[in-house]
Design a protein around this motif. Structure first.
Motif: not given
Length: 283
Positions: A182-191, A196-209, A220-225
């Motif tokens: 889950f913590d792995a970042l997707p690949e950028p579309k352009s070279p 940028h990964l920003l931690r979002v507290p209080g959402l599921g087990t952990r969440a990233y913007l 994109t907001l990614r949430v793992l619960d």
């Protein structure tokens, strides 16, 4: 020489007449020839007769073998029932899945209230779902807009208003733990772009913007619960007023970083928090 007088049988001897030697003592166990009572019908003794049963000696009676086997079968049956119930709970979204289960219409559980306040109400929702033994998945795509007047995302544009394409995805991993990947970042579309990964507290087990420095990737907001994974992306675009552009001809607008962090990201988090509660609730 005077010899000892011989003892004569005066008829008072205990030995039976006509036999010489020591008599067999019936009280000595294991001695051959021991006296025994007459068998059935007064005949010869029955050597296969069971010994007498002692009653009231303080010892519990032995458990019959059939009773022991019966208890063993009942125990095996009870264990099988418990195992089957646990398997049923597992497939029904019980222990191990955190209460999550299949989602057949994700759009019904995703009103997107917070995003609608800044981007306009939803329209043309499209829901799909799939259920397998290992993974359950569901997708909801919807069009938001146009953004209401006064909204921070309603930029003055001579060609029309501002709308957004919303993509919400739900994946329930039944057999594997998605946390290591889950913590792995997707690949950028352009070279030249950077994510940028920003931690979002209080959402599921952990969440990233996840945001893109050049706007190729929509916020994109990614949430793992537990074993449930949610992904919400919002692509803002311009359209002719009253005539939204088709998804294939969308002209994506780059949303400034401050608007993403101050306006868009909080609305996305509020809507996903509602979706998590609704999908997790018993059906």
């Amino acid at each position: 020489m005077i010899s000892e007088p011989e003892l004569e049988d005066d008829g008072r001897s205990d030995r039976p007449p006509g036999r010489s030697g020591a008599a067999a003592d019936p009280g000595i166990p294991g001695q051959r020839g021991a006296a025994a009572g007459p068998g059935p019908g007064g005949g010869a003794p029955d050597r296969g007769q069971a010994p007498p049963v002692v009653v009231g000696d303080g010892r519990p009676p032995p458990t019959p073998r059939r009773t022991a086997l019966t208890w063993g079968l009942w125990g095996a049956l009870a264990a099988s029932v418990v195992w089957g119930a646990g398997l049923t709970l597992y497939h029904a979204g019980g222990p191990g899945l955190g209460g999550y289960g299949p989602e057949r219409d994700l759009c019904l559980d995703a009103p997107l209230t917070a995003l609608s306040q800044v981007l306009g109400g939803p329209s043309m929702p499209q829901a799909t779902s799939d259920e397998t033994e290992a993974v359950d998945s569901a997708v909801c795509r919807s069009d938001l807009g146009p953004a209401p007047a006064g909204s921070p995302l309603d930029a003055s544009d001579a060609r029309g208003g501002v709308r957004a394409l919303v993509d919400l995805r739900y994946v329930l991993h039944r057999q594997t733990d998605p946390a290591p990947e889950f913590d792995a970042l997707p690949e950028p579309k352009s070279p030249g772009s950077a994510l940028h990964l920003l931690r979002v507290p209080g959402l599921g087990t952990r969440a990233y913007l996840v945001t893109d420095s050049v706007g190729d990737l929509p916020p994109t907001l990614r949430v793992l619960d537990g074993r449930a994974e949610f992904t919400l992306s919002v692509r803002v675009y311009s359209s002719y007023r009253g005539h939204p552009a088709a998804p294939s001809s969308v002209r994506s607008r780059y949303v400034a970083a401050d608007l993403v962090s101050d306006v868009l990201a909080p609305a996305m988090a509020d809507d996903l928090r509602t979706v998590l509660k609704t999908v997790k609730s018993p059906q």
